[in-house]
Design an enzyme around this catalytic site. Structure first.
Site, PDB file in Angstrom:
ATOM      1  N   SER A  34      -2.925  -7.866   2.827  1.00 17.14           N
ATOM      2  CA  SER A  34      -3.161  -7.714   4.271  1.00 17.14           C
ATOM      3  C   SER A  34      -3.474  -9.063   4.902  1.00 17.14           C
ATOM      4  CB  SER A  34      -4.314  -6.747   4.516  1.00 17.14           C
ATOM      5  OG  SER A  34      -3.991  -5.493   3.981  1.00 17.14           O
ATOM      6  N   ARG A  69      -2.294  -5.659  -8.727  1.00 19.37           N
ATOM      7  CA  ARG A  69      -1.124  -6.526  -8.576  1.00 19.37           C
ATOM      8  C   ARG A  69      -1.164  -7.648  -9.596  1.00 19.37           C
ATOM      9  NH1 ARG A  69      -2.706  -8.180  -2.812  1.00 19.37           N
ATOM     10  NH2 ARG A  69      -4.625  -8.082  -4.042  1.00 19.37           N
ATOM     11  N   HIS A 105       0.836  -1.208   0.000  1.00 21.31           N
ATOM     12  CA  HIS A 105       0.000   0.000   0.000  1.00 21.31           C
ATOM     13  C   HIS A 105       0.869   1.255   0.000  1.00 21.31           C
ATOM     14  CE1 HIS A 105      -3.040  -2.773   2.159  1.00 21.31           C
ATOM     15  NE2 HIS A 105      -3.548  -2.535   0.962  1.00 21.31           N
ATOM     16  N   LYS A 148     -16.273  -6.966   5.783  1.00 22.03           N
ATOM     17  CA  LYS A 148     -15.043  -7.728   6.063  1.00 22.03           C
ATOM     18  C   LYS A 148     -14.907  -7.814   7.576  1.00 22.03           C
ATOM     19  CE  LYS A 148     -11.813  -7.313   2.223  1.00 22.03           C
ATOM     20  NZ  LYS A 148     -10.501  -6.818   1.774  1.00 22.03           N
TER      21      LYS A 148
HETATM   22  N1  COA Z   1      -0.361  -3.992  -1.488  1.00 18.16           N
HETATM   23  C1  COA Z   1      -0.800  -4.854  -0.594  1.00 18.16           C
HETATM   24  N2  COA Z   1      -2.054  -5.351  -0.591  1.00 18.16           N
HETATM   25  C2  COA Z   1      -2.859  -4.918  -1.558  1.00 18.16           C
HETATM   26  C3  COA Z   1      -2.460  -4.001  -2.538  1.00 18.16           C
HETATM   27  C4  COA Z   1      -1.140  -3.544  -2.477  1.00 18.16           C
HETATM   28  N3  COA Z   1      -0.642  -2.680  -3.364  1.00 18.16           N
HETATM   29  N4  COA Z   1      -3.486  -3.781  -3.366  1.00 18.16           N
HETATM   30  C5  COA Z   1      -4.490  -4.531  -2.907  1.00 18.16           C
HETATM   31  N5  COA Z   1      -4.117  -5.219  -1.828  1.00 18.16           N
HETATM   32  C6  COA Z   1      -4.879  -6.212  -1.074  1.00 18.16           C
HETATM   33  C7  COA Z   1      -5.285  -5.777   0.284  1.00 18.16           C
HETATM   34  O1  COA Z   1      -4.243  -6.036   1.195  1.00 18.16           O
HETATM   35  C8  COA Z   1      -6.478  -6.674   0.510  1.00 18.16           C
HETATM   36  O2  COA Z   1      -6.015  -7.934   0.880  1.00 18.16           O
HETATM   37  P1  COA Z   1      -6.890  -8.959   1.721  1.00 18.16           P
HETATM   38  O3  COA Z   1      -8.249  -9.024   1.119  1.00 18.16           O
HETATM   39  O4  COA Z   1      -6.083 -10.179   1.568  1.00 18.16           O
HETATM   40  O5  COA Z   1      -6.927  -8.470   3.132  1.00 18.16           O
HETATM   41  C9  COA Z   1      -7.102  -6.782  -0.873  1.00 18.16           C
HETATM   42  O6  COA Z   1      -6.079  -6.449  -1.775  1.00 18.16           O
HETATM   43  C10 COA Z   1      -8.220  -5.828  -1.136  1.00 18.16           C
HETATM   44  O7  COA Z   1      -8.068  -4.758  -0.258  1.00 18.16           O
HETATM   45  P2  COA Z   1      -8.413  -3.258  -0.511  1.00 18.16           P
HETATM   46  O8  COA Z   1      -7.612  -2.711  -1.638  1.00 18.16           O
HETATM   47  O9  COA Z   1      -8.282  -2.577   0.796  1.00 18.16           O
HETATM   48  O10 COA Z   1      -9.843  -3.311  -1.016  1.00 18.16           O
HETATM   49  P3  COA Z   1     -11.084  -3.760  -0.237  1.00 18.16           P
HETATM   50  O11 COA Z   1     -11.790  -4.665  -1.158  1.00 18.16           O
HETATM   51  O12 COA Z   1     -10.803  -4.262   1.101  1.00 18.16           O
HETATM   52  O13 COA Z   1     -11.845  -2.399  -0.030  1.00 18.16           O
HETATM   53  C11 COA Z   1     -13.131  -0.522  -0.707  1.00 18.16           C
HETATM   54  C12 COA Z   1     -12.138  -1.589  -1.102  1.00 18.16           C
HETATM   55  C13 COA Z   1     -13.021  -0.067   0.718  1.00 18.16           C
HETATM   56  C14 COA Z   1     -12.800   0.649  -1.605  1.00 18.16           C
HETATM   57  C15 COA Z   1     -14.526  -1.072  -1.014  1.00 18.16           C
HETATM   58  O14 COA Z   1     -14.803  -2.224  -0.279  1.00 18.16           O
HETATM   59  C16 COA Z   1     -15.572  -0.021  -0.719  1.00 18.16           C
HETATM   60  O15 COA Z   1     -15.703   0.894  -1.482  1.00 18.16           O
HETATM   61  N6  COA Z   1     -16.277  -0.169   0.415  1.00 18.16           N
HETATM   62  C17 COA Z   1     -17.304   0.766   0.816  1.00 18.16           C
HETATM   63  C18 COA Z   1     -18.699   0.237   0.463  1.00 18.16           C
HETATM   64  C19 COA Z   1     -18.980   0.452  -1.002  1.00 18.16           C
HETATM   65  O16 COA Z   1     -18.918   1.546  -1.507  1.00 18.16           O
HETATM   66  N7  COA Z   1     -19.361  -0.639  -1.673  1.00 18.16           N
HETATM   67  C20 COA Z   1     -19.644  -0.642  -3.068  1.00 18.16           C
HETATM   68  C21 COA Z   1     -18.370  -0.960  -3.809  1.00 18.16           C
HETATM   69  S1  COA Z   1     -18.662  -1.385  -5.495  1.00 18.16           S
END
Ligand code: COA
Length: 164
Positions: A129, A91, A18, A42
């Protein structure tokens, strides 16, 4: 002043992957808001307050970065703050599938919504993560994957075999 871009996620916890994306985004756009979702869908290991505190400590030395929590829909948070553009890290190909639908669903709710996709350094292509959480729980060292600040927060999370 131009609108900052938003780097949204759950950051449970923030990792070097990140931070790598964040560095690239600040270089390109100047200012970036790291927006941390409460994400009740989550089952997070860390509370929203801890995830925000960790991210703030990890980015305190980075010019142009602010950290904000948000609840509910990402598009509502963006609209309320007059933000339009999000940065997401890609990624591997499977990330793209998720990002593809997220972009188009969000754009249906908010016409101004734009996504900029960035790729991290190759070193971080497999960091996630959940891998970091799993390494800690099973007694491993998370140092190669997340900043020392994160390690400190993990110290209060028991490991599976602590009492063996
Ligand atoms: N380095 C390390 N890990 C990375 C990464 C990077 N460069 N890019 C992505 N990841 C990983 C994260 O660690 C995470 O891993 P995990 O699932 O194994 O814990 C995974 O990719 C996804 O994480 P993240 O990028 O934080 O996305 P998310 O899916 O958890 O959350 C939100 C994305 C918060 C933007 C989305 O859920 C959201 O918008 N939530 C609000 C509700 C909403 O609007 N919903 C409608 C969405 S269509």
């Amino acid at each position: 002043m131009t609108n900052p871009v938003v780097y949204p996620g759950t950051f449970d916890p923030i990792t070097y992957g990140h931070v790598n994306i964040l560095n690239r985004a600040t270089r390109l756009f100047g200012s970036v808001v790291l927006a941390i979702s409460d994400n009740p869908s989550k089952n997070t290991m860390f509370t929203l307050a801890d995830r925000v505190a960790m991210a703030k400590e990890c980015t305190i030395h980075m010019d142009g970065v602010t950290v904000e929590p948000f609840r509910g829909l990402l598009v509502d948070y963006l609209k309320a703050n007059r933000y339009t553009t999000v940065v997401r890290g890609i990624r591997v190909l499977t990330d793209y599938d998720m990002e593809y639908s997220m972009t188009f669903i969000n754009r249906q709710m908010y016409a101004l919504y734009e996504t900029v996709f960035l790729m991290p350094d190759a070193l971080h292509l497999t960091t996630s993560s959940s891998a970091v959480r799993d390494i800690h729980i099973n007694g491993g060292d998370i140092s190669p994957f997340a900043p020392d600040v994160v390690k400190r927060y993990f110290a209060k999370i028991p490991r599976k075999y602590d009492n063996d």
